[in-house]
Each structure stands twice: as C-alpha cells, then as structure tokens.
Design a protein around this motif. Structure first.
Motif, mmCIF file in Angstrom:
data_model
loop_
_atom_site.group_PDB
_atom_site.id
_atom_site.type_symbol
_atom_site.label_atom_id
_atom_site.label_comp_id
_atom_site.label_asym_id
_atom_site.label_seq_id
_atom_site.Cartn_x
_atom_site.Cartn_y
_atom_site.Cartn_z
ATOM 1 N N VAL A 58 0.847 -1.194 0.000
ATOM 2 C CA VAL A 58 0.000 0.000 0.000
ATOM 3 C C VAL A 58 0.883 1.244 0.000
ATOM 4 O O VAL A 58 0.684 2.178 -0.786
ATOM 5 C CB VAL A 58 -0.936 0.007 1.220
ATOM 6 C CG1 VAL A 58 -1.694 1.324 1.298
ATOM 7 C CG2 VAL A 58 -1.905 -1.169 1.150
ATOM 8 N N ARG A 59 1.889 1.251 0.872
ATOM 9 C CA ARG A 59 2.779 2.413 0.951
ATOM 10 C C ARG A 59 3.530 2.632 -0.357
ATOM 11 O O ARG A 59 3.745 3.769 -0.783
ATOM 12 C CB ARG A 59 3.773 2.227 2.091
ATOM 13 C CG ARG A 59 3.143 2.329 3.479
ATOM 14 C CD ARG A 59 4.131 1.965 4.550
ATOM 15 N NE ARG A 59 3.574 2.175 5.887
ATOM 16 C CZ ARG A 59 4.087 1.656 6.997
ATOM 17 N NH1 ARG A 59 5.175 0.901 6.930
ATOM 18 N NH2 ARG A 59 3.528 1.910 8.158
ATOM 19 N N ASN A 61 2.583 1.772 -3.428
ATOM 20 C CA ASN A 61 1.756 2.018 -4.610
ATOM 21 C C ASN A 61 0.801 3.196 -4.480
ATOM 22 O O ASN A 61 0.267 3.668 -5.489
ATOM 23 C CB ASN A 61 0.944 0.760 -4.940
ATOM 24 C CG ASN A 61 1.831 -0.398 -5.351
ATOM 25 O OD1 ASN A 61 2.714 -0.246 -6.186
ATOM 26 N ND2 ASN A 61 1.599 -1.565 -4.753
ATOM 27 N N ALA A 62 0.576 3.668 -3.261
ATOM 28 C CA ALA A 62 -0.428 4.709 -3.055
ATOM 29 C C ALA A 62 0.115 6.079 -3.430
ATOM 30 O O ALA A 62 1.046 6.571 -2.805
ATOM 31 C CB ALA A 62 -0.891 4.706 -1.601
ATOM 32 N N MET A 112 -6.069 8.223 -5.701
ATOM 33 C CA MET A 112 -7.239 7.355 -5.539
ATOM 34 C C MET A 112 -7.901 7.087 -6.885
ATOM 35 O O MET A 112 -7.861 7.954 -7.768
ATOM 36 C CB MET A 112 -8.237 8.015 -4.581
ATOM 37 C CG MET A 112 -7.697 8.186 -3.173
ATOM 38 S SD MET A 112 -8.953 8.815 -2.028
ATOM 39 C CE MET A 112 -9.141 10.482 -2.648
ATOM 40 N N LEU A 123 -6.891 3.376 -5.047
ATOM 41 C CA LEU A 123 -5.578 2.773 -4.838
ATOM 42 C C LEU A 123 -5.167 1.886 -6.007
ATOM 43 O O LEU A 123 -4.027 1.966 -6.482
ATOM 44 C CB LEU A 123 -5.599 1.957 -3.540
ATOM 45 C CG LEU A 123 -4.367 1.084 -3.257
ATOM 46 C CD1 LEU A 123 -3.120 1.946 -3.103
ATOM 47 C CD2 LEU A 123 -4.600 0.227 -2.007
#
Length: 256
Positions: A6-7, A9-10, A13, A15
């Motif tokens: 998540v960290r 690729n984020a 929005m 995601l």
C-alpha cells in the motif's frame, strides 16, 4: 495486499486504479484566451485570503484549450485568476495570481488538480471555438450559460518577451482536504510555476465578456465593469508541482 505494498503504490485514488498517472504533466499547443477586466475591489479583498494581498481592481478571465496533455488528455478549462502579491518569510515580495475559480470538462485533471495542487476545479462544460473572424468562449454549468467571451482573431501580434515574463510569475491557491469527521485536515496556501514554457505566438484584439449569475457557478460574483485588455496565445509547457507556502492549521509565518 501487504501494508508495504500500500505504501509503495499509493499516490492517488482509487488505490488500484488511480484517476490519473504520476506527474510530470506536459502540455502541447495549449491555447489561451485571457480577458483582463475591472471589477469591485471590495469583492476581491473579500475573496482573496491572507497572507495574499490584492493588487489593483482587475481579474483575468481565462479560457484554455488543452488538445494534447500527458496523462490528462484533451480538454478545455475556464476560470478567474486575481493579481496578488505574497511576502515570503525572508521578506521577498512576489507578484503572481490567485486562482479563484476553475471549471473544466475532464475527470482526470479535476481529480489530479484538486488532489495534488489544490486547484479549485469543478465539473462544467467550457468551450473555446474559432468562428470565422472571432474567438468564442462559453461556459455552461449543466444547461445554464454562465459566461460568454468573444475576441477578434489575431488582430495584432504581441511581443513574446513581456508575456513570457508574466507566465514566469507564480500562481497561488488554497488546498483543502477534509478529515474523515468533516473537519479540515489540510488547509494550505500552495504556490506553483509553469515550467519549460515555449511560446509559439501571441496576439491581441478587441474583446467582450459577459458573466451570468448561478448558485453553484459563481463567476458573476466578480462582475465585469470594463474590459481592459485581451490576449490570445499558444504555448508548450510543463505544469510545475506545488509547494506549501503557508499552513492555515499551524501557527507560524509564511514560508520561503
């Protein structure tokens, strides 16, 4: 998906399917029609937030055609920019423009512009057209006409040097992102610059501008008293990323 994923690729929005790609964003053959007009100075002071200061009593009403922009595609934009000055923490006084209102017809630059810089963008239907000897700009919000601009087509060629100097000035806007409880989590004054500008031509000519009242499209709240000047120009450029110059939710002075 792991927390580390998540960290990694984020950046926007949603995601797993962001509304726009990562910057930079380059624009080719970007066509501007800018009509400068006089309005009520009291209203300008009411709309422009400190620590910015209003310069004079004019507004720049802009129509911009963007036929080729990386990541954002082909779209049209219109809105108002107010001449302002900003004093940095070091005492430098910068003159630039406060982006007051923007209306456009493409989801990606609406999402990216609001989320990255804080551009005050709303969905509408602006158009910039060439009709015989006249440039015609219109703004519809839903079915309602909110702005009409006309300008004589390429009446007088302009010197590019003063225009390039004006385009090198910073622009400012307020970026607001709410917290999950509805309170403001981010409220910042952001500054950005246009970069790698290549002017391909610029012209002036006679112009007229009409703004019409609408509850949700408030361009007429800065009424037209008199058109001062108008310019039509075409350029390639890169939209520079922003920097925070004042945090409204923190105590302290303006930043550099």
């Amino acid at each position: 998906m792991k927390i580390a994923d998540v960290r990694a690729n984020a950046f926007a929005m949603p995601l797993n399917n962001p509304a726009y790609p990562k910057p930079p964003y380059k624009f080719y053959n970007r066509e501007f029609v800018v009509i400068n007009y006089q309005t009520d100075p009291e209203r300008l002071r009411a709309f422009v937030p400190e620590p910015l200061e209003v310069i004079g009593d004019t507004v720049a009403y802009e129509f911009i055609r963007m036929p080729d922009s990386t990541g954002f595609g082909d779209y049209t934009e219109t809105g108002q920019v107010i001449p302002v000055r900003f004093t940095t923490a070091s005492g430098e006084v910068q003159e630039g423009g406060y982006v007051h209102a923007m209306y456009l017809d493409d989801n990606s630059p609406i999402a990216g512009g609001r989320e990255i810089w804080g551009f005050p963008k709303k969905l509408a239907t602006p158009k910039l057209m060439h009709q015989q000897e006249t440039l015609v700009g219109t703004l519809h919000y839903g079915s309602v006409l909110c702005a009409t601009a006309t300008m004589g087509y390429k009446h007088r060629e302009l010197d590019l040097a003063p225009l390039a100097k004006a385009m090198a000035k910073p622009a400012f806007m307020i970026k607001i992102i709410p917290h999950v409880d509805g309170s403001p989590r981010i409220c910042e004054l952001v500054r950005y610059y246009m970069e790698d500008v290549t002017l391909k031509g610029a012209w002036s000519g006679p112009a007229a501008l009409q703004l019409f009242e609408h509850a949700m499209c408030d361009v007429a709240r800065l009424p037209v008293h008199e058109v001062v000047s108008a310019s039509h120009y075409i350029a390639d450029l890169t939209l520079g990323l922003g920097e925070v110059v004042f945090d409204y939710l923190a105590t302290g002075e303006a930043k550099a």
